[in-house]
Design a protein around this motif. Structure first.
Motif, short mmCIF file in Angstrom:
data_model
loop_
_atom_site.label_atom_id
_atom_site.label_comp_id
_atom_site.label_asym_id
_atom_site.label_seq_id
_atom_site.Cartn_x
_atom_site.Cartn_y
_atom_site.Cartn_z
N CYS A 85 -2.36 6.54 -4.81
CA CYS A 85 -3.26 4.89 -5.35
C CYS A 85 -1.59 3.84 -4.08
O CYS A 85 -0.54 4.05 -4.86
CB CYS A 85 -2.68 4.08 -6.46
SG CYS A 85 -4.43 4.57 -6.31
N PRO A 86 -1.50 2.44 -3.91
CA PRO A 86 -3.46 2.83 -3.13
C PRO A 86 -2.37 3.69 -1.67
O PRO A 86 -2.37 4.34 -1.19
CB PRO A 86 -3.05 1.41 -2.48
CG PRO A 86 -1.09 0.81 -1.70
CD PRO A 86 -0.18 1.96 -3.51
N ALA A 87 -4.99 4.68 -1.84
CA ALA A 87 -4.85 5.48 -1.04
C ALA A 87 -5.93 4.46 0.19
O ALA A 87 -7.02 3.38 -0.34
CB ALA A 87 -5.80 6.01 -1.42
N GLU A 88 -6.16 5.06 1.49
CA GLU A 88 -7.20 4.41 1.74
C GLU A 88 -7.89 5.21 2.80
O GLU A 88 -7.43 6.65 2.86
CB GLU A 88 -7.15 3.84 3.19
CG GLU A 88 -5.29 3.93 4.20
CD GLU A 88 -5.18 2.66 5.02
OE1 GLU A 88 -5.77 1.40 5.26
OE2 GLU A 88 -4.02 2.43 5.29
N ILE A 89 -8.99 5.82 3.65
CA ILE A 89 -8.98 6.63 4.22
C ILE A 89 -8.44 7.62 5.35
O ILE A 89 -9.14 8.69 5.09
CB ILE A 89 -10.84 5.73 5.22
CG1 ILE A 89 -11.74 7.43 5.60
CG2 ILE A 89 -10.44 5.47 6.33
CD1 ILE A 89 -12.52 6.99 5.56
N VAL A 113 -7.31 11.49 -5.63
CA VAL A 113 -6.46 10.35 -5.34
C VAL A 113 -5.82 10.40 -6.20
O VAL A 113 -6.83 11.03 -7.80
CB VAL A 113 -7.25 9.24 -5.26
CG1 VAL A 113 -6.08 7.79 -5.66
CG2 VAL A 113 -7.82 8.80 -4.05
N MET A 114 -5.21 9.96 -6.90
CA MET A 114 -3.69 9.85 -8.27
C MET A 114 -3.24 8.41 -7.83
O MET A 114 -3.05 7.63 -7.36
CB MET A 114 -2.96 10.94 -8.52
CG MET A 114 -1.86 11.15 -7.74
SD MET A 114 -0.23 11.75 -7.47
CE MET A 114 0.51 11.18 -6.49
N GLN A 115 -3.25 7.87 -9.38
CA GLN A 115 -2.24 7.10 -9.85
C GLN A 115 -1.33 7.23 -10.79
O GLN A 115 -1.65 7.96 -11.58
CB GLN A 115 -2.84 5.66 -9.70
CG GLN A 115 -4.30 5.87 -11.01
CD GLN A 115 -4.93 4.63 -11.25
OE1 GLN A 115 -5.11 3.48 -10.41
NE2 GLN A 115 -5.01 4.18 -13.02
N ILE A 157 -8.05 2.12 -2.06
CA ILE A 157 -8.36 2.22 -3.13
C ILE A 157 -7.22 1.68 -4.56
O ILE A 157 -5.36 2.17 -3.74
CB ILE A 157 -8.25 3.33 -3.79
CG1 ILE A 157 -9.82 4.09 -3.31
CG2 ILE A 157 -8.66 4.09 -4.88
CD1 ILE A 157 -10.58 5.96 -3.24
N ARG A 158 -7.05 0.30 -5.29
CA ARG A 158 -5.53 -0.15 -5.38
C ARG A 158 -5.59 1.06 -6.50
O ARG A 158 -4.43 0.61 -7.31
CB ARG A 158 -5.72 -1.13 -5.12
CG ARG A 158 -6.02 -1.84 -3.79
CD ARG A 158 -4.39 -2.06 -3.70
NE ARG A 158 -4.11 -2.83 -2.08
CZ ARG A 158 -3.03 -2.98 -1.85
NH1 ARG A 158 -2.02 -2.65 -2.32
NH2 ARG A 158 -3.16 -3.98 -0.67
N GLY A 159 -6.46 1.09 -7.25
CA GLY A 159 -6.98 1.63 -9.14
C GLY A 159 -7.80 2.29 -9.19
O GLY A 159 -8.51 1.53 -8.36
#
Length: 301
Positions: A85-89, A113-115, A157-159
Motif C-alpha cells: 500500500c498504497p496500491a493501484e490497479i 495487497v499488503m500493508q 488502496i491506501r489501507g
C-alpha cells in the motif's frame, strides 16, 4: 452451447470457485459457480478442476485466463507476491505472475495487497473486487469469514483492516460454551439487539472476550431474552466490528458493501441501526476488476 470470448476470469477462493467468460467489452457471456474452492482440491490438481469449469463455459477457442483470490496463495496454485500500500490497479497488472500450461497456454495470477503500517495486514481477492468498482474514494466493506474494510483514495488502496468475525462466530457456536445457544430461525430483532450491545460495549472499552461471556450470563439470568440466540451473537460480533472500523476510518460518505446475500443485508442493517450510511456495490465486481486489470496488461486485443 459453444461460446466465444476474449478472456476467462477466475475468482477462486477458499471455499468457492467462480469462472466467467468475458467479451471484449467486459460483458459476461457465460459463468460457472462451484464449491470447489482451493481447500476442496486434492493433491493440488488445480489444472484439472479448472478444465472442468472451462468446459462448462463452452469455450471454442483458447483465450487468456486470469486468476484472482486464494488460488494465488501458498495453499493455492501459484503463490504471487504482495503489492504494498498504497496500491493501484496498474500495480496489480504489472506484478501478475504467469504459469505456462500445455492445456491452456499462459495463465495469469493477480497479486494480493499488503500493508506494514499502521498495522500489518494482507488480502488476496478482495483487491480485485475493489478495483472492479466505479469508485475512486471512500470506504469499502467486504463481509465474510474475514471481513475487510478498505480505504480508497484517488483510486488507490491506501489501507485496510481485517476482522475474523465470520471465523470467530463459527468457532464460538461449534467449540465453546456458546454452542448451547439454540439454532433457531433468524431473528432480525435479536440481531439488532446484538448490534447495539456489541457497539456500545466496544465504545465503553469492554473487551470482546468479556462481552461474549456476558451474552451467556444475560441469557441464563433472564436479563435479556434476545441474548439467548445465535442471531444476537452474530449481531454482537458485527456491532463490535463496526464500532472498531468506524473509530479507525470515520466514514464521511456511505460505506460501499461488496458481497453476497444475506450477509450484505445483515451488515447494511447493522450499519443503519448505528446511524452509518451504506450502499450496496453492483454485483460481480470481481470479474469487472479482472477485466480492467487485463485491459491494462494488454491481454484484450
Amino acid at each position: 452451447m459453444s461460446q466465444s470470448g476474449r478472456i476467462i476470469a477466475v475468482d477462486w477462493g477458499t471455499s468457492t470457485l467462480r469462472t466467467y467468460l468475458l467479451d471484449e467489452s467486459g460483458t459476461i457471456n457465460a459463468e460457472t459457480t462451484s464449491k470447489r474452492g482451493i481447500l476442496k482440491v486434492s493433491d493440488k490438481r488445480f489444472e484439472d478442476v479448472l478444465a472442468d469449469e472451462v468446459a462448462q463455459l463452452g469455450v471454442v477457442a483458447r483465450c487468456p485466463i486470469i486468476c484472482s483470490g486464494m488460488i494465488t496463495s501458498r495453499q493455492g496454485w501459484v503463490e504471487t507476491p504482495y503489492v504494498g500500500c498504497p496500491a493501484e490497479i496498474s500495480d496489480l497488472a504489472a506484478q501478475m505472475m504467469v504459469r505456462d500450461t500445455e492445456r491452456f497456454g499462459p495463465i495469469y495470477f493477480i497479486p494480493g495487497v499488503m500493508q506494514h503500517s499502521p498495522e500489518p495486514d494482507i488480502m488476496r481477492g478482495e483487491e480485485t473486487q475493489v478495483v472492479g468498482l466505479d469508485q475512486d474514494d471512500g470506504l469499502c466493506l467486504l463481509p465474510g469469514t474475514h471481513s475487510k474494510w478498505v480505504n480508497l483514495e484517488d483510486g488507490r488502496i491506501r489501507g485496510f483492516t481485517t476482522y475474523m468475525t465470520g471465523d470467530l462466530y463459527g468457532a464460538l457456536i461449534a467449540e465453546t460454551i456458546l454452542r448451547a445457544l439454540p439454532d433457531e430461525h433468524w431473528s432480525a430483532d435479536d440481531f439488532l439487539a446484538g448490534i447495539r450491545r456489541g457497539h456500545e460495549e466496544h465504545r465503553q472499552g469492554v473487551s470482546l472476550l468479556t462481552s461474549l461471556f456476558r451474552t451467556r450470563a444475560r441469557s441464563i439470568l433472564g436479563l435479556e431474552r434476545s441474548a439467548g440466540s445465535r442471531s444476537y451473537l452474530s449481531g454482537l460480533l458485527i456491532g463490535a466490528e463496526i464500532g472498531n472500523a468506524c473509530s479507525i476510518y470515520a466514514p464521511a460518505r456511505p460505506v460501499t458493501v461488496i458481497g453476497d446475500e444475506p450477509l450484505t443485508t445483515h451488515y447494511m442493517e447493522g450499519l443503519a441501526e448505528l446511524g452509518v450510511a451504506s450502499r450496496v456495490a453492483p454485483a460481480r465486481s470481481a470479474p469487472r476488476g479482472i477485466f480492467q486489470i487485463a485491459l491494462i496488461k494488454g491481454l484484450i486485443l
